[in-house]
Scaffold this motif. Sequence first.
Motif, PDB file in Angstrom:
ATOM      1  N   UNK A  75       0.845  -1.190   0.000  1.00 11.80           N
ATOM      2  CA  UNK A  75       0.000   0.000   0.000  1.00 11.80           C
ATOM      3  C   UNK A  75       0.881   1.240   0.000  1.00 11.80           C
ATOM      4  N   UNK A  76       0.414   2.292  -0.661  1.00 15.56           N
ATOM      5  CA  UNK A  76       1.189   3.522  -0.698  1.00 15.56           C
ATOM      6  C   UNK A  76       1.140   4.195   0.667  1.00 15.56           C
ATOM      7  N   UNK A  77       2.262   4.518   1.190  1.00 12.22           N
ATOM      8  CA  UNK A  77       2.315   5.100   2.526  1.00 12.22           C
ATOM      9  C   UNK A  77       2.189   6.613   2.439  1.00 12.22           C
ATOM     10  N   UNK A  78       1.532   7.160   3.443  1.00 10.79           N
ATOM     11  CA  UNK A  78       1.282   8.601   3.449  1.00 10.79           C
ATOM     12  C   UNK A  78       2.583   9.397   3.434  1.00 10.79           C
ATOM     13  N   UNK A  79       3.606   8.933   4.170  1.00  7.74           N
ATOM     14  CA  UNK A  79       4.855   9.699   4.238  1.00  7.74           C
ATOM     15  C   UNK A  79       5.541   9.794   2.879  1.00  7.74           C
ATOM     16  N   UNK A  80       5.567   8.681   2.129  1.00  7.76           N
ATOM     17  CA  UNK A  80       6.227   8.678   0.825  1.00  7.76           C
ATOM     18  C   UNK A  80       5.435   9.526  -0.173  1.00  7.76           C
ATOM     19  N   UNK A  81       4.131   9.348  -0.219  1.00  9.75           N
ATOM     20  CA  UNK A  81       3.311  10.073  -1.177  1.00  9.75           C
ATOM     21  C   UNK A  81       3.227  11.562  -0.833  1.00  9.75           C
ATOM     22  N   UNK A  82       3.370  11.888   0.435  1.00  8.43           N
ATOM     23  CA  UNK A  82       3.402  13.291   0.837  1.00  8.43           C
ATOM     24  C   UNK A  82       4.548  14.009   0.115  1.00  8.43           C
TER      25      UNK A  82
END
Length: 712
Positions: A515-522
Amino acid sequence: MKGGRSILRGSVQYLKGVGPRRAERFAKLDVHTGRDLLYHLPYRYEDATTVDAISELKVGQDATVIGRVVSKGVIPTRRRLRVFRAVIRDGSGHIECAWPGRPWLDRTIDKGDLLLASGPVRFYHGRQLQPREHIVLSRASDERGASGDGSAERSARSGEHGERPAAGRVFPVYPATEGLTHRQIRAVIHLNLASLLSDLGDEDPIPGDWLQELSLPPLAEALRTLHRPSAVARVERCQRRLAFEELFFLQLLHARARARLRHEVRGVAFDAPPTLTRSLLKALPFELTAAQRRAWSEIEADMGRPAPMNRLLQGDVGSGKTVVAALAMLKAIEAGRQAAIMAPTELLAEQHRRTFEKMLGPLDLEPELLTGAVTGKARRQALERIGAGDARLIVGTHALIQEGVEFASPGLVVIDEQHRFGVEQRRRLRESGEAPDALVMSATPIPRSLALVLYGDLDLSIIDELPPGRRPIRTAVRGPESRDAAFDFLGDQLAQGRQAYVIYPLVEESEALEARAATVMFEQLQARFPDIAVRLLHGRLSSAEKDEAMRSFLAGDTGLLVATTVIEVGIDVPNATVMIIEDAERFGLAQLHQLRGRVGRGAEQSYCIVFHASETPSERLIAFERKTDGFELAEEDLRIRGQGDLFGKEQHGAVLLRFAQLDRDFDLLEAGRRRARAIVETDAGLSKSAHRRFRHELDLRYARREALYHVG
């Protein structure tokens, strides 16, 4: 000993085939007594009632065969897995049966035995049956004149049933635990079922005329059939018999808690002239919906009675619960009492205060705010105004029930988002001499059946329609190939000055979860939208950091909020028009609906775009795209996921329902509720001779749960 006390109430340790070591393992399944074992029911059944001819078996089918064992043995494999194999023959042909990893069966199945075996047919050097279930129907040794069917110990070890049917049979599959297989449990239950049922006798807590009316069997018949059904088709009626018993006693607990509050706790009858409520209705720039009028009528009638109100107001996001709550608070204030509303977070409490300031401004009512953030002199002054009765409408968080907060004349407490407050908070709100009325609000739609189970001690009001003219949120379910186009659309909305959310299920990348993590996609979204203020919000931030991020978004200083589900509960940001949810399969339907409700709060058209990672969207996501009504989605969620995932355990840890299935047994829930309320209305103490059996059952099996309901 008559009455079954020695077996039904005695330790399971002393039953046949158990002993101290197995008793410890049974305890892991919450089976401690003979009665517990009797109610330890199968969770599924292997239907082996249709017997197939061996010559007609096809690879890939599930089959049940009966034949003589013509050869057998244990064969080791290259992987050091020992496989027991037996060739069985019927009148049409023969087939090899294989039990990988079960070499001990060589001691329980003999050449010449008549064997029933049921399982999938696979291809392994020819056709091979791999039995999930088997039973020795007759032994070669018996037919040669040996006495008996073998010892109880051997029977328990091999999982035999002991009967000798001419055809197939149904195999019950029991919940098991480490060191205690479902076959061992089945054998123990078989060894003891007759004596347990004998001790149960005619004991049945449900009257016979009720059972006839509902077309349900007596208790002993239901339990016998569930443990030893002759056909799978007979199972459901017996499951419903136990379901009704469970639902009836749960509703009896609810009804007694409700009656105790009404008759033993002194309340206030709010019967002053409706000056403030009428003024608010005239000042509103819109007409109440029919659902709002119905809910307000129910609440108004409740508040007019001397018994304390205990009501749940349920409505979808945007359905207008706050207006109805405001009317209820004004009714209390009209009678010279104070009204308070308690929200789960400081941000929501502040939002409520702003809403009431705007709504009640024409009535010259100033809401008093009391949260953990109100400190020093401001807090002392707020407490003084509340204690003196000068503050008539109070908005706060759990700070309202902390030490040092004294209300001059509490009349009504509104609790926002019930699932965030337990019975302990409700108890504290009722500790004054005259208990205030309680109105519990929830914006999380749940099926009516689930509401009656979870909150059956509360009366229920439902706002099931949205105000006219409200724009529906356009919802789209998309695959990974549409992601770039969706984020281009997001960029267009942001360029027009709108705000948006992007939601991810994880905080950081995980090798276990793709799953795409919020920290990376941020970081990626910051690079993609360099001219937009992007903020990150997730559960690992401190309370102060989360609060600051949300306030920045609320003020419009942040354009794009990248978050996990911590934004799920209800802040109104009218300028937010886009909600993007990544890896949507990882969210439940109710959660997705709550997230969607964060947009669409203003005049502009709003959009919700959810992405699935699989090739095709799940049934749940298809339902989410097609339905915008929260109650319809809640029913769909119950159908798709089942009730276990929806409520699991109560806040005190007890499993809520063991036997009832709400999507199947709603008619029984309603029947149990009607009967329970009718009984309690005339005999709350269950002292009449006709009701003593119910009192006995509550004392015997529901005492711990009933204690929880004493708090009201």
